[in-house]
Motif scaffolding. Structure first.
Motif, mmCIF file in Angstrom:
data_model
loop_
_atom_site.group_PDB
_atom_site.id
_atom_site.type_symbol
_atom_site.label_atom_id
_atom_site.label_comp_id
_atom_site.label_asym_id
_atom_site.label_seq_id
_atom_site.Cartn_x
_atom_site.Cartn_y
_atom_site.Cartn_z
ATOM 1 N N ALA A 45 0.834 -1.202 0.000
ATOM 2 C CA ALA A 45 0.000 0.000 0.000
ATOM 3 C C ALA A 45 0.870 1.254 0.000
ATOM 4 C CB ALA A 45 -0.935 -0.014 1.209
ATOM 5 N N LYS A 46 1.962 1.243 0.804
ATOM 6 C CA LYS A 46 2.867 2.392 0.848
ATOM 7 C C LYS A 46 3.512 2.630 -0.514
ATOM 8 C CE LYS A 46 4.241 2.234 5.728
ATOM 9 N NZ LYS A 46 5.358 1.957 6.657
ATOM 10 N N LEU A 47 3.977 1.552 -1.154
ATOM 11 C CA LEU A 47 4.614 1.680 -2.471
ATOM 12 C C LEU A 47 3.638 2.232 -3.514
ATOM 13 C CD1 LEU A 47 6.802 -1.555 -2.694
ATOM 14 C CD2 LEU A 47 7.608 0.808 -2.624
ATOM 15 N N GLU A 48 2.410 1.719 -3.492
ATOM 16 C CA GLU A 48 1.406 2.214 -4.435
ATOM 17 C C GLU A 48 1.116 3.690 -4.183
ATOM 18 O OE1 GLU A 48 -1.750 -0.610 -3.821
ATOM 19 O OE2 GLU A 48 -1.041 -1.912 -5.440
ATOM 20 N N ASP A 49 1.082 4.067 -2.917
ATOM 21 C CA ASP A 49 0.846 5.461 -2.541
ATOM 22 C C ASP A 49 2.015 6.343 -3.009
ATOM 23 O OD1 ASP A 49 -1.019 7.135 -1.399
ATOM 24 O OD2 ASP A 49 0.040 7.192 0.556
ATOM 25 N N GLU A 50 3.253 5.880 -2.814
ATOM 26 C CA GLU A 50 4.429 6.632 -3.254
ATOM 27 C C GLU A 50 4.434 6.804 -4.764
ATOM 28 O OE1 GLU A 50 8.140 5.014 -1.870
ATOM 29 O OE2 GLU A 50 7.420 4.917 0.197
ATOM 30 N N ILE A 51 4.095 5.749 -5.475
ATOM 31 C CA ILE A 51 4.047 5.811 -6.937
ATOM 32 C C ILE A 51 3.011 6.832 -7.379
ATOM 33 C CG2 ILE A 51 3.406 4.518 -9.024
ATOM 34 C CD1 ILE A 51 4.751 2.054 -7.684
ATOM 35 N N SER A 52 1.853 6.823 -6.742
ATOM 36 C CA SER A 52 0.804 7.787 -7.063
ATOM 37 C C SER A 52 1.285 9.214 -6.808
ATOM 38 C CB SER A 52 -0.448 7.478 -6.233
ATOM 39 O OG SER A 52 -1.436 8.440 -6.473
#
Length: 170
Positions: A45-52
């Motif tokens: 979830a953190k990685l997806e958030d960072e990518i966004s």
């Protein structure tokens, strides 16, 4: 020593498509604990958030870039011209271009010399032809014909003037 062995176990190369297919075929869910699963979900979830967030930052920077270019009067056509000019300059400075340019320049000089030689040869042939007995004979016949036409024309003109003076008003 253990660090080197551990380092050798870790892959530093990214996964390739075939590696990804292999990984997806293996069921890892039975190999990890529930606690690790939760940690991985949080990390995902953190990685997806960072990518966004990175995508949003990139979009904002691209918008800012476009605004600056607009203020400076740089448009797509100007950029293309600048890129083309730079590429053309870069190409002209390559050794391959310089060698090709020299070769073509040399070939052009040779071609110019060859054409000049052909022109000289043609001029000489025309000179030789003009001095030939056949051409001299033809030239004499033309001169004779022109001279006789002039005499004939003068004779006719003189007769016409005489006729006018005899018939004309008195």
């Amino acid at each position: 020593m253990e660090a080197q062995q551990a380092q050798g176990l870790l892959e530093t190369q990214p996964l390739h498509e075939t590696d990804e297919e292999t990984v997806t075929d293996i069921d890892f869910t039975s190999m990890i604990s529930e606690e690790e699963r939760e940690e991985l979900k949080i990390e995902l979830a953190k990685l997806e958030d960072e990518i966004s967030t990175l995508r949003q930052v990139l979009a904002a920077k691209e918008k800012h870039l476009a605004e600056i270019k607009q203020k400076l009067g740089i448009n797509l056509m100007n950029e293309l011209k600048q890129n083309f000019s730079k590429s053309w300059h870069d190409m002209q400075t390559t050794s391959a271009y310089k060698k090709t340019h020299e070769t073509l320049s040399h070939a052009g000089q040779k071609a110019t010399a060859a054409i000049s030689n052909v022109g000289t040869a043609i001029s000489k042939k025309f000179g030789d032809m003009r001095n030939s007995p056949t051409f001299k004979s033809f030239e004499e016949k033309v001169e004779t014909t022109v001279t006789s036409l002039k005499k004939s024309s003068t004779s006719i003109s003189g007769q016409h003037d005489l006729w006018i003076s005899e018939v004309g008003p008195k």
